[in-house]
Design an enzyme around this catalytic site. Structure first.
Site, PDB file in Angstrom:
ATOM      1  CG  HIS A   1      -1.893  -0.962   1.221  1.00 52.76           C
ATOM      2  ND1 HIS A   1      -3.304  -0.803   0.751  1.00 52.76           N
ATOM      3  CD2 HIS A   1      -1.564  -2.546   1.510  1.00 52.76           C
ATOM      4  CE1 HIS A   1      -3.715  -2.011   1.025  1.00 52.76           C
ATOM      5  NE2 HIS A   1      -3.112  -3.147   1.455  1.00 52.76           N
TER       6      HIS A   1
ATOM      7  CB  CYS B   1      -7.048  -4.809   3.017  1.00 50.62           C
ATOM      8  SG  CYS B   1      -6.102  -3.790   3.440  1.00 50.62           S
TER       9      CYS B   1
HETATM   10  C1  LIG Z   1      -5.648  -9.783   7.360  1.00 56.05           C
HETATM   11  C2  LIG Z   1      -5.722  -8.482   7.194  1.00 56.05           C
HETATM   12  C3  LIG Z   1      -6.528  -7.678   7.153  1.00 56.05           C
HETATM   13  C4  LIG Z   1      -6.393  -6.018   6.868  1.00 56.05           C
HETATM   14  N1  LIG Z   1      -7.419  -5.163   6.641  1.00 56.05           N
HETATM   15  C5  LIG Z   1      -7.469  -3.803   6.672  1.00 56.05           C
HETATM   16  C6  LIG Z   1      -8.469  -3.128   6.225  1.00 56.05           C
HETATM   17  O1  LIG Z   1      -9.477  -3.655   6.398  1.00 56.05           O
HETATM   18  N2  LIG Z   1      -8.268  -1.744   6.136  1.00 56.05           N
HETATM   19  C7  LIG Z   1      -7.058  -1.384   6.334  1.00 56.05           C
HETATM   20  O2  LIG Z   1      -7.044  -0.060   6.264  1.00 56.05           O
HETATM   21  N3  LIG Z   1      -5.964  -2.034   6.715  1.00 56.05           N
HETATM   22  C8  LIG Z   1      -6.262  -3.337   6.514  1.00 56.05           C
HETATM   23  N4  LIG Z   1      -5.042  -4.083   7.080  1.00 56.05           N
HETATM   24  C9  LIG Z   1      -3.693  -3.577   7.281  1.00 56.05           C
HETATM   25  C10 LIG Z   1      -2.891  -3.211   5.955  1.00 56.05           C
HETATM   26  O3  LIG Z   1      -2.873  -4.329   5.226  1.00 56.05           O
HETATM   27  C11 LIG Z   1      -1.495  -2.662   6.155  1.00 56.05           C
HETATM   28  O4  LIG Z   1      -1.910  -1.397   7.059  1.00 56.05           O
HETATM   29  C12 LIG Z   1      -0.900  -2.534   4.897  1.00 56.05           C
HETATM   30  O5  LIG Z   1      -0.714  -3.479   4.128  1.00 56.05           O
HETATM   31  C13 LIG Z   1       0.336  -1.770   4.990  1.00 56.05           C
HETATM   32  O6  LIG Z   1       1.084  -1.208   3.932  1.00 56.05           O
HETATM   33  P1  LIG Z   1       2.591  -0.809   3.901  1.00 56.05           P
HETATM   34  O7  LIG Z   1       2.834  -0.700   2.244  1.00 56.05           O
HETATM   35  O8  LIG Z   1       2.927   0.021   4.884  1.00 56.05           O
HETATM   36  O9  LIG Z   1       3.269  -2.171   4.284  1.00 56.05           O
HETATM   37  P2  LIG Z   1       3.352  -4.032   3.781  1.00 56.05           P
HETATM   38  O10 LIG Z   1       1.844  -4.235   3.571  1.00 56.05           O
HETATM   39  O11 LIG Z   1       3.564  -4.782   5.232  1.00 56.05           O
HETATM   40  O12 LIG Z   1       4.077  -3.848   2.907  1.00 56.05           O
HETATM   41  C14 LIG Z   1       5.464  -4.079   3.060  1.00 56.05           C
HETATM   42  C15 LIG Z   1       6.074  -4.555   1.553  1.00 56.05           C
HETATM   43  O13 LIG Z   1       7.718  -4.308   1.809  1.00 56.05           O
HETATM   44  C16 LIG Z   1       8.356  -5.322   1.354  1.00 56.05           C
HETATM   45  N5  LIG Z   1       9.650  -5.262   1.820  1.00 56.05           N
HETATM   46  C17 LIG Z   1      10.264  -5.367   3.494  1.00 56.05           C
HETATM   47  N6  LIG Z   1      11.246  -5.304   3.468  1.00 56.05           N
HETATM   48  C18 LIG Z   1      11.811  -5.076   2.158  1.00 56.05           C
HETATM   49  C19 LIG Z   1      13.227  -5.082   1.474  1.00 56.05           C
HETATM   50  N7  LIG Z   1      14.206  -5.015   2.443  1.00 56.05           N
HETATM   51  N8  LIG Z   1      13.291  -4.948   0.271  1.00 56.05           N
HETATM   52  C20 LIG Z   1      12.322  -5.111  -0.657  1.00 56.05           C
HETATM   53  N9  LIG Z   1      11.148  -5.036  -0.167  1.00 56.05           N
HETATM   54  C21 LIG Z   1      10.848  -5.336   1.155  1.00 56.05           C
HETATM   55  C22 LIG Z   1       7.537  -6.445   1.977  1.00 56.05           C
HETATM   56  O14 LIG Z   1       7.656  -7.835   1.168  1.00 56.05           O
HETATM   57  C23 LIG Z   1       6.018  -6.031   1.694  1.00 56.05           C
HETATM   58  O15 LIG Z   1       5.526  -6.426   0.285  1.00 56.05           O
HETATM   59  C24 LIG Z   1      -5.320  -5.380   6.960  1.00 56.05           C
HETATM   60  C25 LIG Z   1      -3.936  -6.154   7.393  1.00 56.05           C
HETATM   61  C26 LIG Z   1      -4.135  -7.784   7.556  1.00 56.05           C
HETATM   62  C27 LIG Z   1      -2.771  -8.618   7.667  1.00 56.05           C
END
Ligand SMILES: Cc1cc2nc3c(=O)[nH]c(=O)nc-3n(C[C@H](O)[C@H](O)[C@H](O)COP(=O)(O)OP(=O)(O)OC[C@H]3O[C@@H](n4cnc5c(N)ncnc54)[C@H](O)[C@@H]3O)c2cc1C
Length: 228
Positions: A13, A45
């Protein structure tokens, strides 16, 4: 004039939104998005929709496709893990997880959106077979296989926050006997007041779950909560 080099780490995201915003607001950017995983970009999500078969192909549970950002001029690399950041020289080391080769890339701006990984429970047995964490594509596929397995009769969900309640709901819809456990006394108790959670607890107990266990609902000494 040379383009400003932007490196984004993590194609979920945060990484997606960063590239959208940057390409909306600025021209002349050289954007590289590195993702360690092989799939871009699983949407946790949407996991419940997949688990309860509203979406049947796991590859559709995604936030965007690489070409969506490539059309906007960004380069998207799956299976590329950022292993080192050198802020003095404004460089990151990136390991191509398929070839094993590591290459350095210069940046002017670096965006870290590497997210979170779910915590394992610090309790004995946390690493047993059939203990699953609810996040990401790999776990989603494993959980889905268990939901579809008729020999799996009972599912216990630890943590009655939003994700635990979703897990309980999907498991119930799959015909399993479900127990939802939390260490606090109310489901969604960290988010909602008792007047709402009382309704929810009753609804869960009446319709969805075999049992709901929390200290005030059940004398059983509970327990642990799944960190999100
Ligand atoms: C079951 C579930 C249901 C959810 N439902 C909701 C909802 O209804 N509404 C809502 O707002 N939120 C929801 N969430 C929360 C939401 O999914 C997270 O807030 C969101 O995914 C966070 O996004 P992000 O980009 O910060 O990190 P992440 O989604 O954790 O992505 C991080 C990415 O970085 C990559 N990465 C990590 N380290 C490295 C590296 N060193 N080099 C290259 N790549 C790397 C990982 O592989 C990953 O793909 C839910 C979460 C879960 C688990």
């Amino acid at each position: 004039m040379s383009k400003t080099k932007v490196i984004v780490v993590g194609a979920s995201h945060g990484g997606h939104q960063s590239v959208l915003e940057l390409t909306r607001k600025y021209k002349d950017l050289d954007i590289k998005l590195f993702e360690a995983g092989d799939f871009i970009s699983f949407m946790s999500c949407g996991m419940e929709l997949y688990l309860e078969n509203s979406v049947t192909d796991v590859n559709d549970v995604r936030n965007f496709r690489p070409e969506d950002l490539e059309k906007r001029g960004a380069e998207v690399y799956a299976n590329h893990e950022v292993t080192k950041i050198d802020t003095d020289h404004k460089q990151v080391a990136v390991k191509d997880l398929k070839s094993g080769e590591t290459q350095n890339y210069d940046y002017d701006k670096l965006i870290l959106s590497s997210g979170v990984t779910p915590n394992d429970l610090p309790v004995p047995g946390h690493d047993l077979e059939n203990v699953y964490l609810m996040r990401g594509k790999d776990w989603a596929e494993k959980i889905k296989a268990k939901l579809a397995d008729p020999t799996v009769k009972n599912i216990t969900v630890i943590g009655a926050g939003y994700i635990g309640v979703e897990a309980a709901e999907a498991s119930t819809k799959a015909g399993k006997h479900v127990t939802l456990i939390d260490m606090i006394d109310r489901p969604l108790g960290n988010y909602l007041d008792a007047d709402l959670t009382d309704v929810l607890a009753k609804e869960l107990a009446d319709k969805a779950l075999t049992s709901l266990r929390a200290p005030t609902l059940n004398p059983m000494k509970v327990l642990v909560r799944l960190p999100l």
